[in-house]
Design a protein around this motif. Sequence first.
Motif, PDB file in Angstrom:
ATOM      1  N   LYS A   1       0.812  -1.224   0.000  1.00 45.22           N
ATOM      2  CA  LYS A   1       0.000   0.000   0.000  1.00 45.22           C
ATOM      3  C   LYS A   1       0.842   1.269   0.000  1.00 45.22           C
ATOM      4  O   LYS A   1       0.374   2.331  -0.381  1.00 45.22           O
ATOM      5  CB  LYS A   1      -0.933   0.001   1.213  1.00 45.22           C
ATOM      6  CG  LYS A   1      -1.985  -1.076   1.155  1.00 45.22           C
ATOM      7  CD  LYS A   1      -2.822  -1.100   2.409  1.00 45.22           C
ATOM      8  CE  LYS A   1      -3.823  -2.223   2.370  1.00 45.22           C
ATOM      9  NZ  LYS A   1      -4.623  -2.308   3.594  1.00 45.22           N
ATOM     10  N   LYS A   2       2.093   1.165   0.424  1.00 44.13           N
ATOM     11  CA  LYS A   2       2.999   2.319   0.437  1.00 44.13           C
ATOM     12  C   LYS A   2       3.780   2.454  -0.873  1.00 44.13           C
ATOM     13  O   LYS A   2       4.611   3.337  -1.004  1.00 44.13           O
ATOM     14  CB  LYS A   2       3.972   2.206   1.605  1.00 44.13           C
ATOM     15  CG  LYS A   2       3.303   2.286   2.960  1.00 44.13           C
ATOM     16  CD  LYS A   2       4.317   2.182   4.067  1.00 44.13           C
ATOM     17  CE  LYS A   2       3.646   2.282   5.428  1.00 44.13           C
ATOM     18  NZ  LYS A   2       4.625   2.168   6.524  1.00 44.13           N
ATOM     19  N   GLY A   3       3.531   1.552  -1.821  1.00 37.15           N
ATOM     20  CA  GLY A   3       4.215   1.612  -3.100  1.00 37.15           C
ATOM     21  C   GLY A   3       5.564   0.928  -3.119  1.00 37.15           C
ATOM     22  O   GLY A   3       6.326   1.086  -4.078  1.00 37.15           O
ATOM     23  N   ARG A   4       5.890   0.163  -2.079  1.00 34.02           N
ATOM     24  CA  ARG A   4       7.167  -0.561  -2.048  1.00 34.02           C
ATOM     25  C   ARG A   4       7.020  -1.863  -2.825  1.00 34.02           C
ATOM     26  O   ARG A   4       6.054  -2.597  -2.642  1.00 34.02           O
ATOM     27  CB  ARG A   4       7.590  -0.870  -0.620  1.00 34.02           C
ATOM     28  CG  ARG A   4       7.911   0.375   0.185  1.00 34.02           C
ATOM     29  CD  ARG A   4       8.237   0.034   1.602  1.00 34.02           C
ATOM     30  NE  ARG A   4       7.047  -0.563   2.229  1.00 34.02           N
ATOM     31  CZ  ARG A   4       6.894  -0.740   3.530  1.00 34.02           C
ATOM     32  NH1 ARG A   4       7.834  -0.387   4.359  1.00 34.02           N
ATOM     33  NH2 ARG A   4       5.802  -1.288   4.008  1.00 34.02           N
TER      34      ARG A   4
ATOM     35  N   ILE B   1      10.268 -17.971  -0.671  1.00 35.17           N
ATOM     36  CA  ILE B   1       9.023 -17.209  -0.735  1.00 35.17           C
ATOM     37  C   ILE B   1       8.213 -17.633  -1.958  1.00 35.17           C
ATOM     38  O   ILE B   1       8.714 -17.623  -3.085  1.00 35.17           O
ATOM     39  CB  ILE B   1       9.298 -15.692  -0.805  1.00 35.17           C
ATOM     40  CG1 ILE B   1      10.287 -15.259   0.283  1.00 35.17           C
ATOM     41  CG2 ILE B   1       7.994 -14.909  -0.737  1.00 35.17           C
ATOM     42  CD1 ILE B   1       9.838 -15.476   1.689  1.00 35.17           C
ATOM     43  N   ARG B   2       6.937 -17.955  -1.737  1.00 35.69           N
ATOM     44  CA  ARG B   2       6.046 -18.367  -2.822  1.00 35.69           C
ATOM     45  C   ARG B   2       4.905 -17.389  -3.067  1.00 35.69           C
ATOM     46  O   ARG B   2       4.387 -17.297  -4.160  1.00 35.69           O
ATOM     47  CB  ARG B   2       5.452 -19.747  -2.522  1.00 35.69           C
ATOM     48  CG  ARG B   2       6.455 -20.845  -2.505  1.00 35.69           C
ATOM     49  CD  ARG B   2       7.019 -21.019  -3.869  1.00 35.69           C
ATOM     50  NE  ARG B   2       7.917 -22.158  -3.914  1.00 35.69           N
ATOM     51  CZ  ARG B   2       8.310 -22.707  -5.015  1.00 35.69           C
ATOM     52  NH1 ARG B   2       7.905 -22.232  -6.173  1.00 35.69           N
ATOM     53  NH2 ARG B   2       9.133 -23.713  -4.996  1.00 35.69           N
ATOM     54  N   VAL B   3       4.496 -16.656  -2.035  1.00 35.79           N
ATOM     55  CA  VAL B   3       3.387 -15.713  -2.180  1.00 35.79           C
ATOM     56  C   VAL B   3       3.538 -14.597  -1.151  1.00 35.79           C
ATOM     57  O   VAL B   3       4.058 -14.813  -0.062  1.00 35.79           O
ATOM     58  CB  VAL B   3       2.014 -16.430  -2.035  1.00 35.79           C
ATOM     59  CG1 VAL B   3       1.817 -16.984  -0.645  1.00 35.79           C
ATOM     60  CG2 VAL B   3       0.868 -15.519  -2.418  1.00 35.79           C
ATOM     61  N   ILE B   4       3.117 -13.390  -1.531  1.00 36.87           N
ATOM     62  CA  ILE B   4       3.104 -12.234  -0.634  1.00 36.87           C
ATOM     63  C   ILE B   4       1.738 -11.576  -0.760  1.00 36.87           C
ATOM     64  O   ILE B   4       1.285 -11.297  -1.868  1.00 36.87           O
ATOM     65  CB  ILE B   4       4.198 -11.201  -0.997  1.00 36.87           C
ATOM     66  CG1 ILE B   4       5.587 -11.858  -1.037  1.00 36.87           C
ATOM     67  CG2 ILE B   4       4.185 -10.034  -0.010  1.00 36.87           C
ATOM     68  CD1 ILE B   4       6.668 -10.957  -1.625  1.00 36.87           C
ATOM     69  N   VAL B   5       1.089 -11.341   0.377  1.00 33.89           N
ATOM     70  CA  VAL B   5      -0.195 -10.630   0.391  1.00 33.89           C
ATOM     71  C   VAL B   5      -0.172  -9.624   1.531  1.00 33.89           C
ATOM     72  O   VAL B   5       0.621  -9.728   2.460  1.00 33.89           O
ATOM     73  CB  VAL B   5      -1.409 -11.582   0.536  1.00 33.89           C
ATOM     74  CG1 VAL B   5      -1.538 -12.492  -0.665  1.00 33.89           C
ATOM     75  CG2 VAL B   5      -1.326 -12.382   1.810  1.00 33.89           C
ATOM     76  N   GLN B   6      -1.075  -8.664   1.461  1.00 32.42           N
ATOM     77  CA  GLN B   6      -1.183  -7.651   2.516  1.00 32.42           C
ATOM     78  C   GLN B   6      -2.629  -7.620   2.984  1.00 32.42           C
ATOM     79  O   GLN B   6      -3.550  -7.516   2.171  1.00 32.42           O
ATOM     80  CB  GLN B   6      -0.751  -6.289   1.980  1.00 32.42           C
ATOM     81  CG  GLN B   6      -0.631  -5.228   3.048  1.00 32.42           C
ATOM     82  CD  GLN B   6       0.025  -3.961   2.512  1.00 32.42           C
ATOM     83  OE1 GLN B   6      -0.091  -3.619   1.345  1.00 32.42           O
ATOM     84  NE2 GLN B   6       0.748  -3.267   3.373  1.00 32.42           N
TER      85      GLN B   6
ATOM     86  N   GLY C   1      -2.582  -3.647   6.831  1.00 32.41           N
ATOM     87  CA  GLY C   1      -1.247  -3.310   6.329  1.00 32.41           C
ATOM     88  C   GLY C   1      -0.183  -4.340   6.629  1.00 32.41           C
ATOM     89  O   GLY C   1       0.967  -4.162   6.228  1.00 32.41           O
ATOM     90  N   ILE C   2      -0.520  -5.425   7.311  1.00 32.38           N
ATOM     91  CA  ILE C   2       0.459  -6.462   7.643  1.00 32.38           C
ATOM     92  C   ILE C   2       0.702  -7.330   6.415  1.00 32.38           C
ATOM     93  O   ILE C   2      -0.240  -7.752   5.740  1.00 32.38           O
ATOM     94  CB  ILE C   2      -0.032  -7.326   8.824  1.00 32.38           C
ATOM     95  CG1 ILE C   2      -0.139  -6.467  10.078  1.00 32.38           C
ATOM     96  CG2 ILE C   2       0.889  -8.519   9.054  1.00 32.38           C
ATOM     97  CD1 ILE C   2      -0.766  -7.164  11.260  1.00 32.38           C
ATOM     98  N   LEU C   3       1.985  -7.577   6.115  1.00 33.94           N
ATOM     99  CA  LEU C   3       2.347  -8.467   5.011  1.00 33.94           C
ATOM    100  C   LEU C   3       2.395  -9.901   5.509  1.00 33.94           C
ATOM    101  O   LEU C   3       2.912 -10.173   6.590  1.00 33.94           O
ATOM    102  CB  LEU C   3       3.719  -8.098   4.444  1.00 33.94           C
ATOM    103  CG  LEU C   3       3.803  -6.861   3.573  1.00 33.94           C
ATOM    104  CD1 LEU C   3       5.240  -6.653   3.103  1.00 33.94           C
ATOM    105  CD2 LEU C   3       2.881  -6.930   2.396  1.00 33.94           C
TER     106      LEU C   3
END
Length: 150
Positions: A89-92, A132-137, A141-143
């Motif tokens: 959400k912060k554009g990172r 790492i296989r997947v990243i969600v937020q 705001g927690i990843l």
Amino acid sequence: MLLLILLVVWISPVIPQYQDLKFQRYTVLDGLSSGYIHCIFQDQKGFMWFGTEKGLNRFDGYTIKTYQADQNDPTCLYNNAVRVLFEDKKGRLWIGCSSQEGGLHIYNRAKDNFIRVLPDPDIPADPGEDNIRVIVQDPSGILWLGTNNG
């Protein structure tokens, strides 16, 4: 008859307009680090990112820039097998790598390099934990990371 004319006028904007679509093919001859692509992502700046078996590629619409792993340089990718790309959400831009010695990175736009999050040299990890296989937020705001170990 008037009803038929009104119906045609009302429906006509809904009928799709066909355009000639053009496709451009890019390969390793054009600068991709590998023809085996695991993930594709377009960031908020408009760059197209391609995670491959042999590194990360950024396409600006004209040229392809390749980022390669160097375990001895903390500003480079730790591993070339890029499996997942995610923008928070912060554009990172987060980059998740896979294989025996995976890794998690944040792309540093200002310096055009990477910040290594995993592996942490001070914390021993189980094999596959940094894969790492997947990243969600989540909405707060927690990843959340999905790895081979959960």
